[in-house]
Motif scaffolding. Sequence first.
Motif, mmCIF file in Angstrom:
data_model
loop_
_atom_site.group_PDB
_atom_site.id
_atom_site.type_symbol
_atom_site.label_atom_id
_atom_site.label_comp_id
_atom_site.label_asym_id
_atom_site.label_seq_id
_atom_site.Cartn_x
_atom_site.Cartn_y
_atom_site.Cartn_z
ATOM 1 N N LEU A 1 0.812 -1.215 0.000
ATOM 2 C CA LEU A 1 0.000 0.000 0.000
ATOM 3 C C LEU A 1 0.847 1.268 0.000
ATOM 4 O O LEU A 1 0.464 2.275 -0.590
ATOM 5 C CB LEU A 1 -0.940 0.002 1.205
ATOM 6 N N VAL B 1 0.633 4.362 -2.719
ATOM 7 C CA VAL B 1 0.522 5.784 -2.394
ATOM 8 C C VAL B 1 1.620 6.569 -3.112
ATOM 9 O O VAL B 1 1.369 7.649 -3.656
ATOM 10 C CB VAL B 1 0.583 5.999 -0.861
ATOM 11 N N LEU C 1 -4.109 14.881 -0.069
ATOM 12 C CA LEU C 1 -4.370 13.483 -0.397
ATOM 13 C C LEU C 1 -3.249 12.585 0.112
ATOM 14 O O LEU C 1 -3.505 11.503 0.645
ATOM 15 C CB LEU C 1 -4.535 13.320 -1.909
ATOM 16 N N SER D 1 -3.890 9.706 2.872
ATOM 17 C CA SER D 1 -3.677 8.303 2.500
ATOM 18 C C SER D 1 -2.578 7.664 3.347
ATOM 19 O O SER D 1 -2.669 6.479 3.685
ATOM 20 C CB SER D 1 -3.379 8.179 1.010
ATOM 21 N N LEU E 1 -4.210 6.705 6.522
ATOM 22 C CA LEU E 1 -5.019 5.498 6.340
ATOM 23 C C LEU E 1 -4.158 4.242 6.280
ATOM 24 O O LEU E 1 -4.508 3.213 6.873
ATOM 25 C CB LEU E 1 -5.854 5.613 5.061
ATOM 26 N N VAL E 2 -3.037 4.312 5.586
ATOM 27 C CA VAL E 2 -2.147 3.153 5.505
ATOM 28 C C VAL E 2 -1.563 2.838 6.885
ATOM 29 O O VAL E 2 -1.487 1.667 7.279
ATOM 30 C CB VAL E 2 -1.025 3.406 4.471
#
Length: 118
Positions: free
Chosen positions: A25, A29, A87, A91, A94-95
């Motif tokens: 992930l 990104v 962004l 992100s 979130l990761v």
Amino acid sequence: METLLAFVIGALVAIAVYQLQRRDLVRMVIGIVILSNAVNLLLFTLGRMTRAEAPLIELGAKLPPEGSANPLSQALILTAIVIGFGLLAFSLVLVYRAYRSLDTVDAQDFVELEFDDA
């Protein structure tokens, strides 16, 4: 100069697509960030790169001088840089949260965990 930038944009898009196909992930990104930078560079190149004329409209004229750079693409790029940074930050959080919850950043493991819960 535009030819060199076309090759750089092509290389950035190729790197981004390669990174987006990875299972990690964090690399996905990074691929999204590289792709957004490639699009920003493409918009900048499309807005004409020249120092010949300033994009100022003379008094009484309706258009800027012929051969001047387009300031609209530069304004769009500045906005896209700010949105891209937001962004990226979101992100990465979130990761990180997914890693803390599931102890993995492998995208395939997320799919397996989702189907195991169902």
